[in-house]
Design a protein around this motif. Sequence first.
Motif, PDB file in Angstrom:
ATOM      1  N   SER A  83      -2.443 -12.627 -12.093  1.00 50.24           N
ATOM      2  CA  SER A  83      -1.656 -12.129 -13.835  1.00 50.24           C
ATOM      3  C   SER A  83      -2.732 -11.516 -15.017  1.00 50.24           C
ATOM      4  CB  SER A  83      -0.898 -12.966 -14.683  1.00 50.24           C
ATOM      5  OG  SER A  83      -1.415 -14.864 -14.963  1.00 50.24           O
ATOM      6  N   ARG A  84      -3.951 -12.305 -14.256  1.00 50.19           N
ATOM      7  CA  ARG A  84      -5.329 -11.890 -14.960  1.00 50.19           C
ATOM      8  C   ARG A  84      -5.935 -10.609 -14.699  1.00 50.19           C
ATOM      9  NH1 ARG A  84      -3.086 -15.936 -15.788  1.00 50.19           N
ATOM     10  NH2 ARG A  84      -3.433 -17.352 -17.950  1.00 50.19           N
ATOM     11  N   TYR A  85      -6.071 -11.066 -13.158  1.00 47.29           N
ATOM     12  CA  TYR A  85      -7.230  -9.917 -12.410  1.00 47.29           C
ATOM     13  C   TYR A  85      -6.106  -8.380 -11.904  1.00 47.29           C
ATOM     14  CZ  TYR A  85     -10.062 -13.037 -13.340  1.00 47.29           C
ATOM     15  OH  TYR A  85     -11.295 -13.985 -14.522  1.00 47.29           O
ATOM     16  N   GLY A  86      -4.584  -8.895 -11.508  1.00 46.93           N
ATOM     17  CA  GLY A  86      -3.618  -8.040 -11.210  1.00 46.93           C
ATOM     18  C   GLY A  86      -4.221  -8.350  -9.702  1.00 46.93           C
ATOM     19  N   ASP A  87      -3.401  -7.226  -8.718  1.00 48.35           N
ATOM     20  CA  ASP A  87      -2.811  -7.547  -7.654  1.00 48.35           C
ATOM     21  C   ASP A  87      -4.603  -7.334  -6.483  1.00 48.35           C
ATOM     22  OD1 ASP A  87      -0.080  -8.058  -7.717  1.00 48.35           O
ATOM     23  OD2 ASP A  87       0.991  -5.785  -6.939  1.00 48.35           O
ATOM     24  N   PHE A  88      -5.201  -7.310  -6.918  1.00 47.35           N
ATOM     25  CA  PHE A  88      -6.586  -6.934  -6.470  1.00 47.35           C
ATOM     26  C   PHE A  88      -7.050  -7.931  -6.093  1.00 47.35           C
ATOM     27  CE2 PHE A  88     -10.993  -5.419  -5.902  1.00 47.35           C
ATOM     28  CZ  PHE A  88     -11.008  -4.653  -5.162  1.00 47.35           C
ATOM     29  N   VAL A  89      -6.885  -8.902  -6.829  1.00 50.90           N
ATOM     30  CA  VAL A  89      -7.708 -10.095  -6.452  1.00 50.90           C
ATOM     31  C   VAL A  89      -6.865 -10.977  -5.356  1.00 50.90           C
ATOM     32  CG1 VAL A  89      -5.875 -11.448  -7.689  1.00 50.90           C
ATOM     33  CG2 VAL A  89      -8.263 -12.410  -7.551  1.00 50.90           C
ATOM     34  N   LEU A  90      -6.013 -10.315  -4.934  1.00 53.86           N
ATOM     35  CA  LEU A  90      -5.296 -11.134  -3.516  1.00 53.86           C
ATOM     36  C   LEU A  90      -5.980  -9.864  -2.448  1.00 53.86           C
ATOM     37  CD1 LEU A  90      -1.623 -11.327  -4.297  1.00 53.86           C
ATOM     38  CD2 LEU A  90      -3.261 -12.674  -4.508  1.00 53.86           C
ATOM     39  N   TYR A  91      -6.373 -10.634  -0.825  1.00 55.90           N
ATOM     40  CA  TYR A  91      -6.562 -10.392  -0.706  1.00 55.90           C
ATOM     41  C   TYR A  91      -5.397  -9.669   0.827  1.00 55.90           C
ATOM     42  CZ  TYR A  91     -12.182 -10.485   0.212  1.00 55.90           C
ATOM     43  OH  TYR A  91     -13.273  -9.753  -0.244  1.00 55.90           O
ATOM     44  N   ARG A  92      -4.372 -10.482   0.209  1.00 54.01           N
ATOM     45  CA  ARG A  92      -3.380  -9.867   0.929  1.00 54.01           C
ATOM     46  C   ARG A  92      -2.329  -8.951   0.442  1.00 54.01           C
ATOM     47  NH1 ARG A  92      -1.661 -13.663   5.862  1.00 54.01           N
ATOM     48  NH2 ARG A  92      -2.838 -14.226   4.670  1.00 54.01           N
ATOM     49  N   PRO A  93      -2.432  -8.054   0.526  1.00 55.17           N
ATOM     50  CA  PRO A  93      -1.495  -7.139  -0.770  1.00 55.17           C
ATOM     51  C   PRO A  93       0.156  -7.315  -0.813  1.00 55.17           C
ATOM     52  CG  PRO A  93      -2.458  -5.996   0.759  1.00 55.17           C
ATOM     53  CD  PRO A  93      -2.707  -6.702   1.289  1.00 55.17           C
ATOM     54  N   TRP A 100       4.419   0.036   0.323  1.00 58.27           N
ATOM     55  CA  TRP A 100       4.906   0.160   1.017  1.00 58.27           C
ATOM     56  C   TRP A 100       4.389   1.147   2.064  1.00 58.27           C
ATOM     57  CZ3 TRP A 100      10.599   1.700  -0.824  1.00 58.27           C
ATOM     58  CH2 TRP A 100      10.863   0.314  -1.030  1.00 58.27           C
ATOM     59  N   LEU A 101       3.473   2.571   1.852  1.00 58.50           N
ATOM     60  CA  LEU A 101       2.694   3.261   2.831  1.00 58.50           C
ATOM     61  C   LEU A 101       1.955   2.344   3.163  1.00 58.50           C
ATOM     62  CD1 LEU A 101       3.124   5.605   3.590  1.00 58.50           C
ATOM     63  CD2 LEU A 101       1.298   6.424   1.595  1.00 58.50           C
ATOM     64  N   LEU A 102       1.451   1.666   2.455  1.00 64.01           N
ATOM     65  CA  LEU A 102       0.074   0.611   3.067  1.00 64.01           C
ATOM     66  C   LEU A 102       0.241  -0.782   4.546  1.00 64.01           C
ATOM     67  CD1 LEU A 102      -3.141  -0.187   2.657  1.00 64.01           C
ATOM     68  CD2 LEU A 102      -2.124  -2.142   1.227  1.00 64.01           C
ATOM     69  N   TRP A 103       1.918  -0.475   4.224  1.00 64.98           N
ATOM     70  CA  TRP A 103       2.339  -1.504   5.161  1.00 64.98           C
ATOM     71  C   TRP A 103       3.032  -0.940   6.067  1.00 64.98           C
ATOM     72  CZ3 TRP A 103       1.496  -6.497   5.688  1.00 64.98           C
ATOM     73  CH2 TRP A 103       1.010  -7.530   4.734  1.00 64.98           C
ATOM     74  N   PHE A 104       3.886   0.355   6.000  1.00 65.74           N
ATOM     75  CA  PHE A 104       4.301   0.444   6.732  1.00 65.74           C
ATOM     76  C   PHE A 104       4.053   2.045   7.293  1.00 65.74           C
ATOM     77  CE2 PHE A 104       7.179  -1.988   4.848  1.00 65.74           C
ATOM     78  CZ  PHE A 104       7.139  -2.753   5.436  1.00 65.74           C
ATOM     79  N   GLY A 105       2.783   2.444   7.183  1.00 69.47           N
ATOM     80  CA  GLY A 105       2.437   3.283   7.073  1.00 69.47           C
ATOM     81  C   GLY A 105       1.759   4.079   8.524  1.00 69.47           C
ATOM     82  N   PRO A 106       1.373   2.358   8.919  1.00 65.07           N
ATOM     83  CA  PRO A 106       1.014   2.762  10.934  1.00 65.07           C
ATOM     84  C   PRO A 106       1.923   2.328  11.476  1.00 65.07           C
ATOM     85  CG  PRO A 106      -0.316   0.707   9.234  1.00 65.07           C
ATOM     86  CD  PRO A 106       0.725   1.146   8.471  1.00 65.07           C
ATOM     87  N   LEU A 107       2.753   1.355  11.307  1.00 64.48           N
ATOM     88  CA  LEU A 107       4.588   1.456  11.751  1.00 64.48           C
ATOM     89  C   LEU A 107       4.744   3.386  12.058  1.00 64.48           C
ATOM     90  CD1 LEU A 107       5.418  -1.105  13.283  1.00 64.48           C
ATOM     91  CD2 LEU A 107       7.819   0.139  12.085  1.00 64.48           C
ATOM     92  N   ILE A 108       4.756   4.195  11.404  1.00 65.87           N
ATOM     93  CA  ILE A 108       4.889   5.542  11.431  1.00 65.87           C
ATOM     94  C   ILE A 108       3.974   6.552  11.978  1.00 65.87           C
ATOM     95  CG2 ILE A 108       5.235   7.331   9.022  1.00 65.87           C
ATOM     96  CD1 ILE A 108       5.474   5.405   7.168  1.00 65.87           C
TER      97      ILE A 108
END
Lengths: 149, 189
Positions: A83-93, A100-108
Motif C-alpha cells: 500500500s505504500r510502495y506498490g506491487d514492485f516491492v514484492l519479489y513475487r508479483p 497475466w501475460l507475465l505469469w502465463f506468457g511462457p506457457l503460451i
Amino acid sequence: MRKASCLIAVFLLCFAALAQPDAVAPEHEKRYYSLLDELRCLVCQNQTIAESDADLAKDLRAEVRKMLQAGATDSEITEFMVSRYGDFVLYRPPVKPRTWLLWFGPLIFLVIALMVLSRLLRKQKKAGSTALTEDEQAKVDSILSRTEE
Amino acid sequence: MSSRLRLFRDVGMSKYLLPVILFFILTSFLFVGLYRDPTEVSSPLVGKPVPQFSLPRLDNSEALFSEREFLGKVSLLNVWASWCVACLEEHPVLSELANRNAIIIYGLNYKDDVTKAHQYLVEHGNPYLANAVDAFGRVGIEWGVYGVPETFVVDKKGVIRYKHIGVVTQQDVEEKLLPLIGQLQSEVL
C-alpha cells in the motif's frame, strides 16, 4: 590471563550490541526471514531488504519486526508494504489481469513451440516417405558420377 | 530472378515475414524500455488521501504538523534533508516557485539533524511555509518515500495527485507541475 578474558568479554559484548538492532523474538524468526526475502529494497532494486544495507532497508526491517511483535499476519505485513510502495516491492508479483501475460506468457510460448514442432515433425515424416522420381534419380546419378571422375 | 520468385511462392511468404514481425515486436519493446527509468516506481499513493501523521515542526518543535495542514489548498510536499546532495540541486527551483507565489510548499525534513536543517535553510533560503521533522523516517515510510528528494502534489481535498521522484528541474516545473497545479486550483472543493 585475566586481562585477556576481560578483553574477549568486551569484544563479545560489542558483537552482542551490534546484533541487537536486528534481533527478533525466536518464535518469529522463521517468518521474519522469509518475509524479508520476499520484499524488494527500492533503493538498490536487485536486492531484498534482507540483503540490502541501505538505510531504508534497515528501517523496513525494523518495521517488519515491529509488526511481527504486534502480532500481524504475513499478509498484513506485505499489504502494508504494497500500500505504500506498490506491487514492485514484492519479489513475487501477484497474479492479476495486469500480470497475466507475465505469469502465463511462457506457457503460451511453450504451447506455440509445441504446435510448430509437431507440424514440422509431421511434415518431415511425410517428406521422408516420398521416394525420388525417375527424373530426380537420373540427376542425382549424373552429379555423383561427375564427382567420381 | 524467376526462380527466386518461385521460391517465395513455394515456401510461402509467412516463413519470411514471421521473423521480421517478431523482430519488430521485440525491438519496439526494447526501444520503449530504453527510455524508461527503472528507479521511478509509480506510487500507489497517487489518488489516495495523504497518510495520517503528526510531527513536530522544524521552526517550533512544540507545534505539530499533521495531515490536516493540507486541507483547503493545493500544495507541494517536498521531502528533503541537509545531507542530500540532490536536494541542493533542486533548491533554487523550489525557491523560484515559492517566490512567484505559484504554490504553497511544505517540507518533510527526512532523517536529518535539526541544527543542520536550520543551517541549510539559513544558508540556501527557505521556500517552505512549514517543515515537519521526520527524524527517524517513520512518516517517510507512510508516504512511501524511498529516496530523497521526492515531491508530492496534494489537492484541496488533501488527496495526493502526483509524485515526482528525484530532482525537480525547471523543465519539470514548466511541463508537469505548473499545468497540474493550475488544473487542481481550478477544481472546486
